[in-house]
Write an enzyme that holds these catalytic residues in place. Structure first.
Site, PDB file in Angstrom:
ATOM      1  N   SER A  54      60.377  45.891  12.145  1.00  0.00           N
ATOM      2  CA  SER A  54      59.944  45.571  13.500  1.00  0.00           C
ATOM      3  C   SER A  54      59.806  44.060  13.638  1.00  0.00           C
ATOM      4  CB  SER A  54      58.601  46.229  13.805  1.00  0.00           C
ATOM      5  OG  SER A  54      58.074  45.657  14.997  1.00  0.00           O
ATOM      6  N   HIS A 102      64.019  47.198  14.963  1.00  0.00           N
ATOM      7  CA  HIS A 102      63.063  47.738  15.933  1.00  0.00           C
ATOM      8  C   HIS A 102      62.522  46.608  16.805  1.00  0.00           C
ATOM      9  CE1 HIS A 102      60.117  50.744  17.301  1.00  0.00           C
ATOM     10  NE2 HIS A 102      59.188  49.813  17.197  1.00  0.00           N
ATOM     11  N   ASP A 157      59.901  45.714  19.873  1.00  0.00           N
ATOM     12  CA  ASP A 157      58.718  46.174  20.603  1.00  0.00           C
ATOM     13  C   ASP A 157      58.560  45.410  21.916  1.00  0.00           C
ATOM     14  OD1 ASP A 157      57.412  48.156  18.801  1.00  0.00           O
ATOM     15  OD2 ASP A 157      57.456  46.459  17.411  1.00  0.00           O
ATOM     16  N   MET A 164      56.469  44.880  25.229  1.00  0.00           N
ATOM     17  CA  MET A 164      55.104  45.120  25.729  1.00  0.00           C
ATOM     18  C   MET A 164      54.867  44.316  26.998  1.00  0.00           C
ATOM     19  SD  MET A 164      52.970  44.874  22.185  1.00  0.00           S
ATOM     20  CE  MET A 164      53.594  45.579  20.648  1.00  0.00           C
ATOM     21  N   HIS A 217      61.691  49.911  21.700  1.00  0.00           N
ATOM     22  CA  HIS A 217      60.465  50.690  21.925  1.00  0.00           C
ATOM     23  C   HIS A 217      59.763  50.103  23.142  1.00  0.00           C
ATOM     24  CE1 HIS A 217      56.216  51.750  20.089  1.00  0.00           C
ATOM     25  NE2 HIS A 217      56.429  52.318  21.246  1.00  0.00           N
ATOM     26  N   MET A 271      56.944  49.717  25.628  1.00  0.00           N
ATOM     27  CA  MET A 271      55.515  49.935  25.892  1.00  0.00           C
ATOM     28  C   MET A 271      55.213  49.247  27.218  1.00  0.00           C
ATOM     29  SD  MET A 271      54.269  49.324  21.975  1.00  0.00           S
ATOM     30  CE  MET A 271      55.821  48.534  21.543  1.00  0.00           C
ATOM     31  N   MET A 325      53.389  57.442  16.707  1.00  0.00           N
ATOM     32  CA  MET A 325      52.584  56.240  16.495  1.00  0.00           C
ATOM     33  C   MET A 325      51.468  56.568  15.496  1.00  0.00           C
ATOM     34  SD  MET A 325      54.032  53.956  18.391  1.00  0.00           S
ATOM     35  CE  MET A 325      52.909  52.672  17.816  1.00  0.00           C
ATOM     36  N   ASP A 375      55.860  54.906  13.340  1.00  0.00           N
ATOM     37  CA  ASP A 375      55.626  53.506  13.713  1.00  0.00           C
ATOM     38  C   ASP A 375      54.145  53.152  13.592  1.00  0.00           C
ATOM     39  OD1 ASP A 375      55.933  50.967  14.717  1.00  0.00           O
ATOM     40  OD2 ASP A 375      56.325  51.595  16.781  1.00  0.00           O
TER      41      ASP A 375
HETATM   42  C1  DX5 Z   1      52.968  48.491  17.570  1.00  0.00           C
HETATM   43  C2  DX5 Z   1      54.449  48.497  17.382  1.00  0.00           C
HETATM   44  C3  DX5 Z   1      54.912  48.538  15.980  1.00  0.00           C
HETATM   45  C4  DX5 Z   1      54.461  47.375  15.132  1.00  0.00           C
HETATM   46  C5  DX5 Z   1      54.210  47.917  13.768  1.00  0.00           C
HETATM   47  O1  DX5 Z   1      52.699  48.732  18.917  1.00  0.00           O
HETATM   48  O2  DX5 Z   1      55.020  49.613  18.049  1.00  0.00           O
HETATM   49  O3  DX5 Z   1      56.330  48.667  15.935  1.00  0.00           O
HETATM   50  O4  DX5 Z   1      55.393  46.347  15.049  1.00  0.00           O
HETATM   51  O5  DX5 Z   1      53.651  46.921  13.001  1.00  0.00           O
HETATM   52  P1  DX5 Z   1      53.113  47.209  11.537  1.00  0.00           P
HETATM   53  O6  DX5 Z   1      54.257  47.727  10.723  1.00  0.00           O
HETATM   54  O7  DX5 Z   1      52.633  45.870  11.082  1.00  0.00           O
HETATM   55  O8  DX5 Z   1      51.994  48.217  11.653  1.00  0.00           O
HETATM   56 ZN    ZN Z   2      57.184  49.882  17.828  1.00  0.00          ZN
END
Ligand code: DX5
Ligand code: ZN
Length: 234
Positions: free
Chosen positions: A13, A38, A40, A42, A71, A73, A142, A180
């Protein structure tokens, strides 16, 4: 199994990468043996953090041939899905809570030729995806609350992973089960034993001095054990 070699897919990620060097950080994990990248996304509304949008995904597309696993969010998600598809995303995953019509959202992602994913928050039950399996290519569990990297793995989610594995196997569909949040060489064996196909890892890869070593360590955590293997003690 969706993964012919029967080994877990590893998806670093980018959230834990150096944001001043995203292109380089993307190339580095591809060279280090990652299977997917990956990303993210947000919005500071659906989750209490803000990252990046389709422009960054598009810019990074030129730096890697890895499948880009986006992903979302964000809420609403639907108005931005086409932009992420055009930016070069291969997989687009959404949270059921981000809009009123998950079925329609998955149809939209599929209509753009992309793999459609459903992401289950820690409090979201497996039933949220049960009736849309025919439109689902990926289920992401998650194992932290979404929004931040580096949080502690929630063991409470292991029974959910086991139930989803059974649901996927019973459906006979080619659905990838992704995990994740809080994935490390210590927690990876737990989720693989519960039936995971794909491990997303931010801190465990980008926080390590040697990305290839970190990816190898996660992969060495094992592979998913089938119910038959469990029954025979394998
Ligand atoms: C959190 C993300 C994850 C995040 C995971 O909202 O969806 O993808 O990057 O990070 P780690 O592996 O550090 O828990
Ligand atoms: Zn993620």
């Amino acid at each position: 199994m969706n993964n012919a070699a029967n080994r877990p897919l590893i998806a670093p990620s980018l959230l834990a990468a150096d944001f001043a060097r995203l292109g380089e950080e993307t190339r580095a994990v591809e060279q280090a043996g990652a299977d997917w990248l990956h990303l993210d996304v947000m919005d500071g509304h659906f989750v209490p953090n803000i990252t990046f949008g389709p422009l960054v995904v598009k810019a990074l597309r030129a730096h890697t041939s890895l499948p880009m696993d986006v992903h979302l969010m964000i809420a609403p998600a639907d108005p931005y899905i086409a932009a992420f598809a055009e930016a070069g995303a291969d997989n687009i995953s959404v949270h059921p809570e981000s809009g009123p019509h998950l079925h329609r959202t998955l149809q939209l992602i599929r209509s753009l030729g992309k793999k459609a994913g459903v992401v289950l928050n820690p409090a979201t039950p497996v039933q949220a995806v049960e009736n849309v399996l025919d439109l689902t290519d990926i289920i992401m569990v998650m194992t932290v609350n979404p929004g931040f990297g580096g949080q502690a793995f929630l063991e409470s989610q292991l029974t959910k992973i086991t139930r989803l594995r059974e649901m996927i196997d019973d459906s006979g569909r080619d659905i990838i089960l992704q995990i994740d949040g809080g994935i490390t060489p210590k927690t990876a064996p737990l989720v693989l034993r519960a039936g995971a196909d794909c491990l997303i890892a931010g801190t465990a890869v980008y926080g390590a001095p040697d990305y290839a070593g970190a990816i190898t360590a996660l992969r060495a955590a094992g592979s998913r054990v089938t119910p038959t293997q469990l029954a025979s003690g394998g």
